[in-house]
Design a protein around this motif. Structure first.
Motif, PDB file in Angstrom:
ATOM      1  N   VAL A  65      16.822   1.381 -25.417  1.00  0.00           N
ATOM      2  CA  VAL A  65      15.921   0.395 -25.472  1.00  0.00           C
ATOM      3  C   VAL A  65      15.052   0.105 -26.182  1.00  0.00           C
ATOM      4  O   VAL A  65      15.230   1.031 -27.624  1.00  0.00           O
ATOM      5  N   SER A  66      15.943  -0.679 -26.625  1.00  0.00           N
ATOM      6  CA  SER A  66      14.758  -1.168 -27.979  1.00  0.00           C
ATOM      7  C   SER A  66      13.259  -1.343 -27.472  1.00  0.00           C
ATOM      8  O   SER A  66      12.608  -2.345 -25.956  1.00  0.00           O
ATOM      9  N   ASN A  67      12.472  -1.470 -28.566  1.00  0.00           N
ATOM     10  CA  ASN A  67      10.924  -2.268 -29.003  1.00  0.00           C
ATOM     11  C   ASN A  67      10.088  -1.122 -27.681  1.00  0.00           C
ATOM     12  O   ASN A  67       9.617  -1.109 -26.722  1.00  0.00           O
ATOM     13  N   ALA A  68      10.906   0.123 -27.517  1.00  0.00           N
ATOM     14  CA  ALA A  68      10.236   0.915 -26.083  1.00  0.00           C
ATOM     15  C   ALA A  68       8.827   1.514 -26.545  1.00  0.00           C
ATOM     16  O   ALA A  68       8.534   1.771 -25.286  1.00  0.00           O
ATOM     17  N   PRO A  69       8.093   1.582 -27.769  1.00  0.00           N
ATOM     18  CA  PRO A  69       6.878   1.547 -28.325  1.00  0.00           C
ATOM     19  C   PRO A  69       5.703   0.405 -26.760  1.00  0.00           C
ATOM     20  O   PRO A  69       4.377   0.470 -26.305  1.00  0.00           O
ATOM     21  N   LYS A  70       6.301  -0.515 -26.446  1.00  0.00           N
ATOM     22  CA  LYS A  70       5.440  -1.672 -26.210  1.00  0.00           C
ATOM     23  C   LYS A  70       6.074  -1.759 -24.189  1.00  0.00           C
ATOM     24  O   LYS A  70       5.496  -2.459 -23.399  1.00  0.00           O
ATOM     25  N   ILE A  71       6.447  -0.638 -24.000  1.00  0.00           N
ATOM     26  CA  ILE A  71       6.652  -0.003 -22.749  1.00  0.00           C
ATOM     27  C   ILE A  71       5.411   0.058 -22.105  1.00  0.00           C
ATOM     28  O   ILE A  71       4.809   0.767 -22.566  1.00  0.00           O
ATOM     29  N   ALA A  72       4.696  -0.798 -21.069  1.00  0.00           N
ATOM     30  CA  ALA A  72       3.391  -1.108 -20.815  1.00  0.00           C
ATOM     31  C   ALA A  72       3.419  -0.267 -19.404  1.00  0.00           C
ATOM     32  O   ALA A  72       4.297   0.366 -18.512  1.00  0.00           O
ATOM     33  N   LEU A  73       1.738   1.309 -19.881  1.00  0.00           N
ATOM     34  CA  LEU A  73       2.058   1.821 -18.554  1.00  0.00           C
ATOM     35  C   LEU A  73       1.125   1.399 -17.517  1.00  0.00           C
ATOM     36  O   LEU A  73       0.132   0.728 -17.701  1.00  0.00           O
ATOM     37  N   ASP A  74       1.428   2.313 -16.043  1.00  0.00           N
ATOM     38  CA  ASP A  74       0.579   1.863 -15.180  1.00  0.00           C
ATOM     39  C   ASP A  74       0.621   2.574 -14.623  1.00  0.00           C
ATOM     40  O   ASP A  74       1.487   3.077 -13.620  1.00  0.00           O
ATOM     41  N   PRO A  75      -0.583   2.897 -13.357  1.00  0.00           N
ATOM     42  CA  PRO A  75      -0.351   4.292 -12.175  1.00  0.00           C
ATOM     43  C   PRO A  75       0.511   3.880 -11.172  1.00  0.00           C
ATOM     44  O   PRO A  75       1.089   5.169 -10.786  1.00  0.00           O
ATOM     45  N   ARG A  76       0.648   2.979 -11.320  1.00  0.00           N
ATOM     46  CA  ARG A  76       1.159   2.479 -10.190  1.00  0.00           C
ATOM     47  C   ARG A  76       3.136   2.829  -9.853  1.00  0.00           C
ATOM     48  O   ARG A  76       3.878   2.771  -8.711  1.00  0.00           O
ATOM     49  N   VAL A  77       2.990   2.670 -11.170  1.00  0.00           N
ATOM     50  CA  VAL A  77       4.957   3.137 -11.553  1.00  0.00           C
ATOM     51  C   VAL A  77       4.957   4.054 -12.417  1.00  0.00           C
ATOM     52  O   VAL A  77       4.535   3.845 -13.531  1.00  0.00           O
ATOM     53  N   GLN A  78       5.610   5.264 -12.404  1.00  0.00           N
ATOM     54  CA  GLN A  78       5.573   6.764 -13.223  1.00  0.00           C
ATOM     55  C   GLN A  78       6.954   6.232 -13.953  1.00  0.00           C
ATOM     56  O   GLN A  78       7.994   6.457 -13.442  1.00  0.00           O
ATOM     57  N   GLN A  94       0.924  -0.961  -0.161  1.00  0.00           N
ATOM     58  CA  GLN A  94       0.080  -0.233  -0.387  1.00  0.00           C
ATOM     59  C   GLN A  94       1.084   1.087  -0.283  1.00  0.00           C
ATOM     60  O   GLN A  94       0.485   1.855   0.973  1.00  0.00           O
ATOM     61  N   LEU A  95       1.666   1.568  -0.691  1.00  0.00           N
ATOM     62  CA  LEU A  95       2.749   2.351  -0.717  1.00  0.00           C
ATOM     63  C   LEU A  95       1.991   3.081  -2.111  1.00  0.00           C
ATOM     64  O   LEU A  95       1.505   2.939  -3.480  1.00  0.00           O
ATOM     65  N   PRO A  96       2.538   4.151  -1.760  1.00  0.00           N
ATOM     66  CA  PRO A  96       2.320   6.147  -3.285  1.00  0.00           C
ATOM     67  C   PRO A  96       3.365   5.004  -4.547  1.00  0.00           C
ATOM     68  O   PRO A  96       4.262   4.277  -4.272  1.00  0.00           O
ATOM     69  N   PRO A  97       2.768   5.442  -5.392  1.00  0.00           N
ATOM     70  CA  PRO A  97       3.354   5.541  -6.605  1.00  0.00           C
ATOM     71  C   PRO A  97       5.525   5.025  -6.772  1.00  0.00           C
ATOM     72  O   PRO A  97       5.720   6.277  -6.058  1.00  0.00           O
TER      73      PRO A  97
END
Length: 167
Positions: free
Chosen positions: A137-150, A121-124
């Motif tokens: 960084v290869s395949n950078a467009p495939k980096i998945a975004l999630d609000p828990r990790v900025q 239960q931590l902040p992002p």
């Protein structure tokens, strides 16, 4: 008008020009040093970023020992693709050529941090990728975004200004 949060960065796993006892071309900072720098950050109400330069190791091998520190709300993570000597760089000594992470490496790390944020239960968490050339960084467009990790792609550059813009 914009609040500022100071931060310290410790390269907790530092790439090396020699293989070391285990052949991984990296040096792990001990717990006592990490705690010392964390203490400095706490006294200044600063964040602490633990940075990883894997050398011939992997994030899967290096991240677990840092998870207890990352369980703290004011400790975040950085990754240095420059010193990740995998993919087409396999076997190259860190510092001799520029390394690379793939989006799948970043996604794996992000997933570990997402679970940590949820479970504790931590902040992002902030995940900084130190990248000064596009191909780091290869395949950078495939980096998945999630609000828990900025995820912060730090394109800080290397060399003279023209080279920074060009790369």
């Amino acid at each position: 008008s914009t609040p500022v949060q100071p931060a310290l960065q410790l390269i907790a796993v530092t790439a090396q020009g020699a293989p070391g006892k285990d052949g991984m071309y990296r040096l792990r900072m001990d717990t006592a040093l990490i705690e010392k720098v964390y203490g400095w950050a706490r006294r200044r109400n600063a964040l602490l970023f633990l940075d990883i330069q894997v050398g011939h190791s992997t994030m899967q091998k290096e991240l677990p020992r840092l998870m207890p520190f990352l369980s703290r709300p004011d400790v975040h993570l950085g990754m240095d693709p420059e010193f990740a000597m995998h993919y087409s760089k396999e076997g190259v000594v860190p510092g001799k050529r520029i390394g690379q992470f793939d989006a799948k490496d970043i996604n794996w790390v992000s997933e570990q941090l997402q679970h940590l944020v949820t479970d504790k239960q931590l902040p992002p968490k902030v995940l900084v990728i130190h990248r000064f050339r596009t191909e780091m960084v290869s395949n950078a467009p495939k980096i998945a975004l999630d609000p828990r990790v900025q995820i912060v792609m730090d394109m800080d550059g290397w060399g003279p200004p023209w080279m920074k813009f060009e790369s």
